[in-house]
Design a protein around this motif. Structure first.
Motif, PDB file in Angstrom:
ATOM      1  N   ALA A  67       0.969  -1.179  -0.058  1.00 20.24           N
ATOM      2  CA  ALA A  67      -0.023   0.044  -0.006  1.00 20.24           C
ATOM      3  C   ALA A  67       0.734   1.367   0.021  1.00 20.24           C
ATOM      4  O   ALA A  67       0.623   2.181  -0.752  1.00 20.24           O
ATOM      5  N   GLY A  68       1.839   1.278   0.733  1.00 24.13           N
ATOM      6  CA  GLY A  68       2.812   2.436   0.905  1.00 24.13           C
ATOM      7  C   GLY A  68       3.287   2.718  -0.243  1.00 24.13           C
ATOM      8  O   GLY A  68       3.662   3.950  -0.915  1.00 24.13           O
ATOM      9  N   GLY A  69       4.113   1.740  -1.033  1.00 28.05           N
ATOM     10  CA  GLY A  69       4.847   1.748  -2.209  1.00 28.05           C
ATOM     11  C   GLY A  69       3.687   2.120  -3.388  1.00 28.05           C
ATOM     12  O   GLY A  69       4.079   2.876  -4.145  1.00 28.05           O
ATOM     13  N   ALA A 179      -2.385   3.952   2.305  1.00 35.13           N
ATOM     14  CA  ALA A 179      -1.255   3.281   2.856  1.00 35.13           C
ATOM     15  C   ALA A 179      -1.571   2.509   4.125  1.00 35.13           C
ATOM     16  O   ALA A 179      -0.696   1.747   4.620  1.00 35.13           O
ATOM     17  N   ASP A 180      -2.619   2.800   4.889  1.00 34.41           N
ATOM     18  CA  ASP A 180      -2.701   2.250   5.935  1.00 34.41           C
ATOM     19  C   ASP A 180      -3.290   0.669   6.028  1.00 34.41           C
ATOM     20  O   ASP A 180      -3.561  -0.076   6.853  1.00 34.41           O
ATOM     21  N   LEU A 181      -3.546   0.447   4.459  1.00 38.73           N
ATOM     22  CA  LEU A 181      -3.931  -1.177   4.342  1.00 38.73           C
ATOM     23  C   LEU A 181      -2.757  -1.994   4.494  1.00 38.73           C
ATOM     24  O   LEU A 181      -2.771  -3.186   4.796  1.00 38.73           O
ATOM     25  N   PHE A 182      -1.887  -1.472   4.163  1.00 37.56           N
ATOM     26  CA  PHE A 182      -0.295  -1.968   4.322  1.00 37.56           C
ATOM     27  C   PHE A 182      -0.204  -3.158   3.135  1.00 37.56           C
ATOM     28  O   PHE A 182       0.478  -3.115   2.331  1.00 37.56           O
ATOM     29  N   LEU A 183      -1.001  -4.264   3.379  1.00 37.92           N
ATOM     30  CA  LEU A 183      -0.638  -5.380   2.616  1.00 37.92           C
ATOM     31  C   LEU A 183      -2.139  -6.149   2.356  1.00 37.92           C
ATOM     32  O   LEU A 183      -2.925  -6.421   3.419  1.00 37.92           O
ATOM     33  N   ASP A 187      -5.154  -3.307  -3.782  1.00 37.71           N
ATOM     34  CA  ASP A 187      -5.681  -3.241  -5.281  1.00 37.71           C
ATOM     35  C   ASP A 187      -7.186  -3.055  -5.279  1.00 37.71           C
ATOM     36  O   ASP A 187      -7.372  -2.223  -6.041  1.00 37.71           O
ATOM     37  N   TYR A 188      -7.757  -4.077  -4.552  1.00 36.54           N
ATOM     38  CA  TYR A 188      -9.449  -3.673  -4.761  1.00 36.54           C
ATOM     39  C   TYR A 188      -9.881  -2.654  -3.912  1.00 36.54           C
ATOM     40  O   TYR A 188     -10.835  -1.892  -4.763  1.00 36.54           O
ATOM     41  N   ALA A 189      -9.431  -2.079  -3.152  1.00 36.10           N
ATOM     42  CA  ALA A 189      -9.717  -0.845  -2.426  1.00 36.10           C
ATOM     43  C   ALA A 189      -9.438   0.379  -3.462  1.00 36.10           C
ATOM     44  O   ALA A 189     -10.435   1.237  -3.599  1.00 36.10           O
ATOM     45  N   LYS A 304      -9.434  -0.780  12.542  1.00 38.39           N
ATOM     46  CA  LYS A 304      -8.130  -0.622  12.975  1.00 38.39           C
ATOM     47  C   LYS A 304      -7.128  -1.156  12.004  1.00 38.39           C
ATOM     48  O   LYS A 304      -6.847  -2.024  11.767  1.00 38.39           O
ATOM     49  N   LEU A 305      -6.509   0.049  11.296  1.00 37.28           N
ATOM     50  CA  LEU A 305      -5.565  -0.396   9.999  1.00 37.28           C
ATOM     51  C   LEU A 305      -4.235   0.182  10.430  1.00 37.28           C
ATOM     52  O   LEU A 305      -3.923   0.433  11.756  1.00 37.28           O
ATOM     53  N   GLY A 306      -3.313   0.124   9.572  1.00 33.23           N
ATOM     54  CA  GLY A 306      -1.943   0.291   9.704  1.00 33.23           C
ATOM     55  C   GLY A 306      -1.166  -0.751   9.763  1.00 33.23           C
ATOM     56  O   GLY A 306      -1.573  -2.098   9.426  1.00 33.23           O
ATOM     57  N   LYS A 307       0.038  -0.691   9.915  1.00 29.16           N
ATOM     58  CA  LYS A 307       0.996  -1.725   9.994  1.00 29.16           C
ATOM     59  C   LYS A 307       0.939  -2.236  11.320  1.00 29.16           C
ATOM     60  O   LYS A 307       1.805  -1.995  12.280  1.00 29.16           O
ATOM     61  N   THR A 308       0.293  -3.242  11.540  1.00 29.13           N
ATOM     62  CA  THR A 308      -0.292  -3.642  13.175  1.00 29.13           C
ATOM     63  C   THR A 308       0.075  -4.990  13.330  1.00 29.13           C
ATOM     64  O   THR A 308      -0.152  -5.517  14.482  1.00 29.13           O
ATOM     65  N   TRP A 309       0.645  -5.666  12.525  1.00 20.30           N
ATOM     66  CA  TRP A 309       1.155  -7.075  12.955  1.00 20.30           C
ATOM     67  C   TRP A 309       2.793  -7.345  12.917  1.00 20.30           C
ATOM     68  O   TRP A 309       3.434  -7.223  11.954  1.00 20.30           O
TER      69      TRP A 309
END
Length: 309
Positions: A67-69, A179-183, A187-189, A304-309
């Motif tokens: 997402a960030g890329g 970017a907060d979807l991360f991975l 694409d679908y969003a 709750k989104l972001g790079k959280t895992w």
């Protein structure tokens, strides 16, 4: 055909051999690419020889995810004045005429269609089968019905990132990728952003690309030990987490309020199916993967989104 200014973008992570194959396939296109932007999310930079003049490498050892890329790449293409940005994961191999066919179809179809993204037909390297675009039906994303029998092109609501050709004039008018979807589901969003603003998503069947969708491994059903091993996809705990979280978040935000309960019920049903599959087929980290699916699903419900895992 009109002349278009086209750049390509690749998300890279750890696998230099796969990345080199994708770069080679892009540079062999019958329609020329002007630049290739690569976001390298690897812990140690995998591209050390940057002698090829068309390649720009942006190194992010902190890993900004797909997402960030993608957000950086789309913004870069807008700022650089490109007409199109061609998106790739590092494990894709488009036929040499794919870009030429996508642009030809765009020029033809754009006379009466407002096209945001035009993409090739994707064939999974693992299964050898076509991986179609998706449509949003009532409360969930489903594969486009009858995609395999269509000869020319079809319109859908979402396609995977890799192979997608983004119309930059359209991209200027919508939100940048989140970017907060991360991975996963990034694409679908992003496709749904285009659809929500009235842009069409087109898949061209004669433009064909091979792509590795997930990692496959030989497994055994731990409850049916008499059955021989077979190949199926396996995921890391983090991939299970982001897949469950982001698809849950996306689908429950797209659905009409009157059908929200059906979307919630479907995501819980999907969670149970994934957990059953992990218990039966995954060889290691079973409890952690189960926990990843549970936490991911409920993080998706609450946003709750972001790079959280």
């Amino acid at each position: 055909m009109s002349h278009y200014k086209v750049a390509a973008y690749i998300t890279a992570y750890q696998e230099i051999a796969a990345l080199n194959k994708t770069i080679a396939a892009i540079t062999k296109q019958s329609y020329p690419i002007e630049k290739i932007l690569i976001i390298d999310n690897s812990q140690n930079q995998i591209i050390t020889d940057n002698s090829y003049e068309k390649i720009i490498v942006d190194f992010h050892p902190e890993n900004i995810g797909v997402a960030g890329g993608l957000k950086i790449a789309v913004d870069w293409a807008i700022q650089q004045g490109y007409d199109f940005l061609w998106l790739f994961d590092q494990d894709s191999e488009p036929n040499s005429d794919v870009l030429e066919k996508l642009l030809a179809y765009y020029q033809w179809l754009s006379k009466d269609k407002n096209i945001g993204i035009i993409a090739p037909a994707i064939f999974d390297i693992n299964t050898k089968q076509e991986f179609p675009g998706c449509v949003f039906q009532d409360y969930k994303l489903v594969p486009f019905p009858g995609a395999a029998t269509i000869q020319s092109f079809y319109q859908c609501d979402a396609v995977i990132t890799s192979g997608s050709l983004i119309n930059i004039n359209a991209a200027k008018c919508i939100e940048l990728p989140r970017a907060d979807l991360f991975l996963d589901a990034v694409d679908y969003a992003y496709c749904m952003n285009f659809r929500n603003h009235g842009y069409e998503i087109i898949v061209v069947k004669s433009a064909m690309m091979k792509h590795r969708i997930g990692n496959y491994s030989l497994v055994k059903d731990r409850f049916k030990k008499h059955i021989n091993t077979f190949s199926t996809f396996i995921c890391s705990p983090s991939r299970y987490y982001y897949a469950c979280r982001n698809h849950t978040f996306l689908e429950t935000r797209l659905v009409a309020k009157i059908k929200l309960y059906r979307s919630i019920a479907y995501r819980i049903k999907f969670l149970i199916m994934m957990m059953q599959r992990i218990i039966r087929y995954e060889a290691d980290l079973v409890l952690l993967k189960l926990w990843a699916c549970i936490v991911g699903t409920f993080d998706g419900f609450r946003g709750k989104l972001g790079k959280t895992w």
